[in-house]
Write an enzyme that holds these catalytic residues in place. Structure first.
Site, PDB file in Angstrom:
ATOM      1  CG  HIS A 121      -0.429  -0.314   2.500  1.00  0.00           C
ATOM      2  ND1 HIS A 121       0.634   0.329   3.060  1.00  0.00           N
ATOM      3  CD2 HIS A 121      -0.815  -1.260   3.398  1.00  0.00           C
ATOM      4  CE1 HIS A 121       0.887  -0.179   4.252  1.00  0.00           C
ATOM      5  NE2 HIS A 121       0.028  -1.162   4.477  1.00  0.00           N
ATOM      6  CG  ASP A 158      -8.351  -0.291  -2.857  1.00  0.00           C
ATOM      7  OD1 ASP A 158      -7.812  -0.003  -3.946  1.00  0.00           O
ATOM      8  OD2 ASP A 158      -7.838  -1.078  -2.037  1.00  0.00           O
ATOM      9  CG  HIS A 197      -3.294  -2.662  -3.343  1.00  0.00           C
ATOM     10  ND1 HIS A 197      -4.333  -3.560  -3.234  1.00  0.00           N
ATOM     11  CD2 HIS A 197      -2.514  -3.108  -4.353  1.00  0.00           C
ATOM     12  CE1 HIS A 197      -4.183  -4.515  -4.136  1.00  0.00           C
ATOM     13  NE2 HIS A 197      -3.098  -4.248  -4.830  1.00  0.00           N
TER      14      HIS A 197
END
Length: 184
Positions: free
Chosen positions: A47, A144, A139
């Site tokens: 991430h 998202d 991510h």
């Protein structure tokens, strides 16, 4: 998150969007979260969130309270691979002694498997790339959430054509405040 297991790991970013029935995003929520411990090096490439990014961020109890305020008027919540996200939200709520509301949560991954057949993988990245939403998933929580909103819009187009009986079987929401399973 700082890892895969909600009982021993923590949320490091929470993001959500509120949408109209046609998929128009009307508001956004995003916050980094200080997990109170160093970021495991193996999750940073996933991430991109580093210790420096979260060092001055609020703790989960504060962000979860703000998120619940943001989401309180929602008819339902939807997440891709919702059981994973729910396990983390429930554990953070337990750790912070926060009561979760009784709001239905749908899993866009499960819905896509039933209503959008034919994908080789039902990851959010694969579906989003196949439907032309993205080239590569970052991510990050808000990004998202936007992808889930776009996917949900596609799913709703299919849902509108279903009979009420089939729709009831397919949706099968789980309440956000379902008791925590200590094993997850």
């Amino acid at each position: 998150t700082t890892g895969m297991w909600a009982a021993s790991k923590h949320i490091v970013e929470l993001g959500a969007v509120r949408c109209t029935g046609n998929g128009t995003i009307i508001s956004e929520f995003q916050s980094l979260i200080n997990p109170g411990r160093p970021m495991p090096p193996e999750v940073i490439p996933i991430h991109g969130i580093t210790d420096e990014m979260v060092q001055d961020a609020p703790y989960a109890s504060h962000v979860l309270t703000e998120f619940l305020e943001f989401a309180k008027s929602a008819d339902f919540l939807i997440a891709h691979n919702a059981p994973f996200d729910l396990s983390f939200v429930r554990w953070e709520a337990k750790r912070s002694n926060i009561q979760l509301p009784d709001v239905p949560v749908l899993d866009s991954c499960s819905l896509a498997r039933v209503l959008l057949p034919g994908f080789t993988s039902y990851s959010l990245e694969n579906i989003s790339r196949s439907l032309g939403f993205i080239e590569k998933q970052t991510h990050r929580a808000l990004g998202d959430a936007v992808l889930v909103a776009k996917l949900t819009t596609n799913i709703l187009e299919v849902v509108r054509r279903l009979s009420p009986e089939v729709l009831e079987r397919v949706l099968n929401p789980v309440p956000l405040n379902t008791p925590l399973d200590e094993a997850t």
